[in-house]
Every structure is written in C-alpha cells, then in structure tokens.
Write a protein that holds these residues in place. Structure first.
Motif, PDB file in Angstrom:
ATOM      1  N   ASN A   1       0.883  -1.153   0.000  1.00  0.00           N
ATOM      2  CA  ASN A   1       0.000   0.000   0.000  1.00  0.00           C
ATOM      3  C   ASN A   1       0.931   1.215   0.000  1.00  0.00           C
ATOM      4  O   ASN A   1       1.830   1.312   0.836  1.00  0.00           O
ATOM      5  CB  ASN A   1      -0.895   0.002   1.235  1.00  0.00           C
ATOM      6  CG  ASN A   1      -1.705   1.266   1.393  1.00  0.00           C
ATOM      7  OD1 ASN A   1      -1.164   2.326   1.689  1.00  0.00           O
ATOM      8  ND2 ASN A   1      -3.012   1.157   1.200  1.00  0.00           N
ATOM      9  N   ALA A   2       0.758   2.139  -0.953  1.00  0.00           N
ATOM     10  CA  ALA A   2       1.718   3.231  -1.121  1.00  0.00           C
ATOM     11  C   ALA A   2       1.872   4.076   0.141  1.00  0.00           C
ATOM     12  O   ALA A   2       2.977   4.495   0.487  1.00  0.00           O
ATOM     13  CB  ALA A   2       1.306   4.110  -2.302  1.00  0.00           C
ATOM     14  N   GLY A   3       0.769   4.328   0.834  1.00  0.00           N
ATOM     15  CA  GLY A   3       0.848   5.126   2.055  1.00  0.00           C
ATOM     16  C   GLY A   3       1.579   4.407   3.172  1.00  0.00           C
ATOM     17  O   GLY A   3       2.405   5.002   3.878  1.00  0.00           O
ATOM     18  N   ASN A   4       1.274   3.128   3.344  1.00  0.00           N
ATOM     19  CA  ASN A   4       1.969   2.338   4.363  1.00  0.00           C
ATOM     20  C   ASN A   4       3.458   2.229   4.051  1.00  0.00           C
ATOM     21  O   ASN A   4       4.306   2.377   4.938  1.00  0.00           O
ATOM     22  CB  ASN A   4       1.361   0.936   4.456  1.00  0.00           C
ATOM     23  CG  ASN A   4      -0.075   0.949   4.927  1.00  0.00           C
ATOM     24  OD1 ASN A   4      -0.555   1.925   5.498  1.00  0.00           O
ATOM     25  ND2 ASN A   4      -0.783  -0.143   4.682  1.00  0.00           N
ATOM     26  N   ASP A   5       3.775   1.949   2.794  1.00  0.00           N
ATOM     27  CA  ASP A   5       5.181   1.790   2.411  1.00  0.00           C
ATOM     28  C   ASP A   5       5.963   3.073   2.645  1.00  0.00           C
ATOM     29  O   ASP A   5       7.116   3.038   3.100  1.00  0.00           O
ATOM     30  CB  ASP A   5       5.288   1.369   0.949  1.00  0.00           C
ATOM     31  CG  ASP A   5       4.953  -0.099   0.734  1.00  0.00           C
ATOM     32  OD1 ASP A   5       4.508  -0.750   1.699  1.00  0.00           O
ATOM     33  OD2 ASP A   5       5.133  -0.599  -0.394  1.00  0.00           O
ATOM     34  N   ALA A   6       5.352   4.214   2.328  1.00  0.00           N
ATOM     35  CA  ALA A   6       6.033   5.487   2.558  1.00  0.00           C
ATOM     36  C   ALA A   6       6.294   5.694   4.052  1.00  0.00           C
ATOM     37  O   ALA A   6       7.386   6.112   4.457  1.00  0.00           O
ATOM     38  CB  ALA A   6       5.191   6.642   1.999  1.00  0.00           C
ATOM     39  N   HIS A   7       5.304   5.380   4.873  1.00  0.00           N
ATOM     40  CA  HIS A   7       5.448   5.545   6.326  1.00  0.00           C
ATOM     41  C   HIS A   7       6.567   4.659   6.864  1.00  0.00           C
ATOM     42  O   HIS A   7       7.425   5.123   7.621  1.00  0.00           O
ATOM     43  CB  HIS A   7       4.128   5.212   7.014  1.00  0.00           C
ATOM     44  CG  HIS A   7       4.155   5.409   8.490  1.00  0.00           C
ATOM     45  ND1 HIS A   7       3.842   6.613   9.089  1.00  0.00           N
ATOM     46  CD2 HIS A   7       4.463   4.554   9.507  1.00  0.00           C
ATOM     47  CE1 HIS A   7       3.967   6.502  10.404  1.00  0.00           C
ATOM     48  NE2 HIS A   7       4.330   5.256  10.687  1.00  0.00           N
ATOM     49  N   TYR A   8       6.569   3.396   6.455  1.00  0.00           N
ATOM     50  CA  TYR A   8       7.589   2.474   6.962  1.00  0.00           C
ATOM     51  C   TYR A   8       8.969   2.791   6.400  1.00  0.00           C
ATOM     52  O   TYR A   8       9.984   2.582   7.076  1.00  0.00           O
ATOM     53  CB  TYR A   8       7.202   1.033   6.647  1.00  0.00           C
ATOM     54  CG  TYR A   8       6.006   0.550   7.444  1.00  0.00           C
ATOM     55  CD1 TYR A   8       5.980   0.648   8.832  1.00  0.00           C
ATOM     56  CD2 TYR A   8       4.885   0.011   6.809  1.00  0.00           C
ATOM     57  CE1 TYR A   8       4.886   0.226   9.563  1.00  0.00           C
ATOM     58  CE2 TYR A   8       3.781  -0.420   7.530  1.00  0.00           C
ATOM     59  CZ  TYR A   8       3.791  -0.309   8.914  1.00  0.00           C
ATOM     60  OH  TYR A   8       2.703  -0.729   9.639  1.00  0.00           O
ATOM     61  N   THR A   9       9.014   3.307   5.175  1.00  0.00           N
ATOM     62  CA  THR A   9      10.301   3.725   4.613  1.00  0.00           C
ATOM     63  C   THR A   9      10.897   4.850   5.434  1.00  0.00           C
ATOM     64  O   THR A   9      12.099   4.863   5.726  1.00  0.00           O
ATOM     65  CB  THR A   9      10.140   4.170   3.148  1.00  0.00           C
ATOM     66  OG1 THR A   9       9.716   3.050   2.355  1.00  0.00           O
ATOM     67  CG2 THR A   9      11.455   4.685   2.579  1.00  0.00           C
ATOM     68  N   LEU A  10      10.053   5.798   5.836  1.00  0.00           N
ATOM     69  CA  LEU A  10      10.546   6.910   6.647  1.00  0.00           C
ATOM     70  C   LEU A  10      10.997   6.427   8.026  1.00  0.00           C
ATOM     71  O   LEU A  10      12.045   6.853   8.535  1.00  0.00           O
ATOM     72  CB  LEU A  10       9.461   7.975   6.789  1.00  0.00           C
ATOM     73  CG  LEU A  10       9.896   9.289   7.445  1.00  0.00           C
ATOM     74  CD1 LEU A  10      11.029   9.944   6.668  1.00  0.00           C
ATOM     75  CD2 LEU A  10       8.717  10.250   7.563  1.00  0.00           C
ATOM     76  N   LEU A  11      10.219   5.515   8.636  1.00  0.00           N
ATOM     77  CA  LEU A  11      10.637   4.958   9.932  1.00  0.00           C
ATOM     78  C   LEU A  11      11.960   4.214   9.807  1.00  0.00           C
ATOM     79  O   LEU A  11      12.813   4.294  10.695  1.00  0.00           O
ATOM     80  CB  LEU A  11       9.559   4.012  10.462  1.00  0.00           C
ATOM     81  CG  LEU A  11       8.232   4.613  10.914  1.00  0.00           C
ATOM     82  CD1 LEU A  11       7.358   3.532  11.543  1.00  0.00           C
ATOM     83  CD2 LEU A  11       8.441   5.761  11.901  1.00  0.00           C
ATOM     84  N   LEU A  12      12.120   3.478   8.695  1.00  0.00           N
ATOM     85  CA  LEU A  12      13.370   2.748   8.466  1.00  0.00           C
ATOM     86  C   LEU A  12      14.527   3.724   8.334  1.00  0.00           C
ATOM     87  O   LEU A  12      15.601   3.520   8.925  1.00  0.00           O
ATOM     88  CB  LEU A  12      13.245   1.888   7.210  1.00  0.00           C
ATOM     89  CG  LEU A  12      14.500   1.129   6.772  1.00  0.00           C
ATOM     90  CD1 LEU A  12      14.965   0.157   7.852  1.00  0.00           C
ATOM     91  CD2 LEU A  12      14.240   0.393   5.457  1.00  0.00           C
ATOM     92  N   PHE A  13      14.321   4.793   7.579  1.00  0.00           N
ATOM     93  CA  PHE A  13      15.366   5.802   7.416  1.00  0.00           C
ATOM     94  C   PHE A  13      15.765   6.403   8.759  1.00  0.00           C
ATOM     95  O   PHE A  13      16.953   6.538   9.073  1.00  0.00           O
ATOM     96  CB  PHE A  13      14.868   6.903   6.473  1.00  0.00           C
ATOM     97  CG  PHE A  13      15.815   8.067   6.347  1.00  0.00           C
ATOM     98  CD1 PHE A  13      16.912   8.003   5.506  1.00  0.00           C
ATOM     99  CD2 PHE A  13      15.602   9.231   7.077  1.00  0.00           C
ATOM    100  CE1 PHE A  13      17.792   9.070   5.389  1.00  0.00           C
ATOM    101  CE2 PHE A  13      16.469  10.307   6.969  1.00  0.00           C
ATOM    102  CZ  PHE A  13      17.568  10.229   6.123  1.00  0.00           C
TER     103      PHE A  13
END
Length: 281
Positions: free
Chosen positions: A239-251
């Motif tokens: 899900n694009a919104g979920n992936d963006a959120h988790y990408t930012l948390l990972l960063f």
C-alpha cells in the motif's frame, strides 16, 4: 607497454583493449604467460579482483552516503519526505496509488514517541479505479493504516504533494525512498520532478543504506525484510501510504544507529595506484 600489448594479441589471437598511457602504476607484479591457457587463467583472476574491487569501492560510497544522511538527520534543520508509488502490475505506466510520509525534524522537540511531527498521505488515482493488482503484487490499496485514503486524479495528487511541501524552503527538504530511482521516475510521469520542484538537500535510498550496514554493496532486500531486521513492526505492505510511512521509519532508525566497522583495507580500489603487467616468454 605497447610491445607487451602486441605480443599478447599475437599469443591469444584476438584484439585487446588499449591501456591508458597517461596512468601511473605502482605495486607492479610480473606474471609470466607462456600460452593462451595461462592468459585465460590470468584474465579470470583479474576479473575476480576487479569485481571485488568495484564492490569495495561501491561499499565505501554507500557508507559515505549513509554518514551524510545521519549528519543531516542529526542537524534537526530539515524536513524529511518518503514517497512510494504503486503501479499496475501488468502496465507500470498506470499509477494506482501515491503515498508520502513527512517528518519535520525542526519541530521534534519532545522525547515522546507518540508526539512526533509526522504527516501521512495516501491517494488512489481515479483514472485507474477499475484496475487492481493481485496476481503478481498484493492488492493492498484498501488497507491504509495511517489515516484516510483519498481518491483523486493524478494532477490533483501532484498538486497536494506540492502543497504539503509549499512551506518548506528550497534546500531544506531531504528526499527518501526504498529503491528511490523507481519512485522518482513515477513522480516525473505525473509532473513532479524531484530535483527541480523539491531541490532536496539530499536524496537517500534506504535499500542502499541497509546494504551499507550489511557490508554487501550489491545486495538489495525488500522493505519488509529491512524493517524486520531493524525491529520495525510493519503491516499491509504494497500500500503506497503504508510503504512510505515504513520507509521513513526505516530511514530514521538507520540514521539513529552508527555503521558497524568493516575492514576494507585488504582491497585497493584507487584507480591509479595498482596495476598488474605481464611478461610474455
């Protein structure tokens, strides 16, 4: 050098690329080549060395980029945005979802993990409302976990992204992605040009940052596994919104941790300091 080059071509009966006459070579090792088989063995060994040296050079570059990301993160002067785009599995020109997550480090003045300055968005494109993934890529467009999914046309989605970044001064935004190049191309297709429209102070790929940590420059693992390895709970990926959120948390988690020490001293990757020459007998 020209004489050796010519004799090698005669020995193996094929043309060889010309060497750079302006290079300076040190640590020269003499290798005797008596026949074409000996040349083949040498060529294989040299190819293996070059592959290893390129990987070590790439790893150094990834580690330098990682440290730059940590530097920007720790300055508390930047707005960090992670973007993800989901396309139709049978035609990647059709963009189904766009999501982004923004973290404003300038407003992060509390240690309370529940009170962080985040903004999350998830949009589905009305142009392709009739299209759905599911055969090759999971269909998760209805499972956004960080707010409301908004249906809009791609032009409106692009305008909303520009609007969310409108208050940020040029050069104060850091752009983040997981496999960033792909998402940058998708954004360009809807009229968002990262370098022109955002002018980021830095662009970072969390897949590359994770590779820098693992010490394997050419390895790229997916977002879910990266989050698992870093202890970040994640659900309903793709899900694009979920992936963006988790990408930012990972960063953010990567930036909070120092790089482990890796010994690269056994491989020389400076282009003009090492070369092998050959004696044909």
């Amino acid at each position: 050098m020209e004489k050796i080059h010519s004799e090698l071509e005669t020995l193996i009966s094929k043309k060889l690329p010309h060497m750079n006459d302006n290079s300076t070579y040190t640590d020269i090792e003499i290798i005797q080549i008596e026949n074409s088989s000996g040349y083949s063995q040498m060529a294989k060994a040299l190819k293996k060395f070059n592959t290893s040296a390129k990987a070590a050079k790439k790893l150094r570059e990834l580690r330098e980029s990682y440290e730059k990301a940590r530097e920007l993160f720790n300055e508390k002067k930047y707005l960090f945005i992670a973007v993800d785009v989901e396309s139709y599995e049978r035609d990647h020109a059709c963009i189904l979802e766009v999501g982004w997550s923004i973290y404003d480090s300038r407003k992060d003045i509390t240690d309370d993990p529940e009170n962080k300055p985040y903004l999350d968005r998830h949009f589905c494109a009305t142009e392709y409302r009739h299209m759905k993934n599911g055969k090759y890529v999971p269909d998760m467009k209805d499972k956004y976990m960080f707010g409301e999914t908004i249906w809009a046309n791609l032009n409106s989605i692009a305008d909303q992204l520009r609007g969310d970044l409108n208050e940020a001064e040029k050069g104060t935004v850091v752009f983040v992605g997981h496999d960033t190049k792909t998402d940058v191309k998708y954004l360009e297709s809807i009229g968002i040009f990262v370098e022109r429209d955002i002018e980021p102070a830095g662009t970072f790929d969390t897949a590359e940052m994770y590779a820098a940590r693992s010490g394997k420059a050419n390895d790229r693992i997916n977002l879910g596994r990266s989050c698992d390895e870093m202890g970040i709970e994640n659900y309903c990926l793709h899900n694009a919104g979920n992936d963006a959120h988790y990408t930012l948390l990972l960063f953010i988690e990567l930036c909070r941790q120092t790089l482990p020490d890796i010994d690269l001293s056994n491989i020389n990757t400076t282009p003009t300091t090492s070369k092998v020459t050959y004696e044909v007998i």
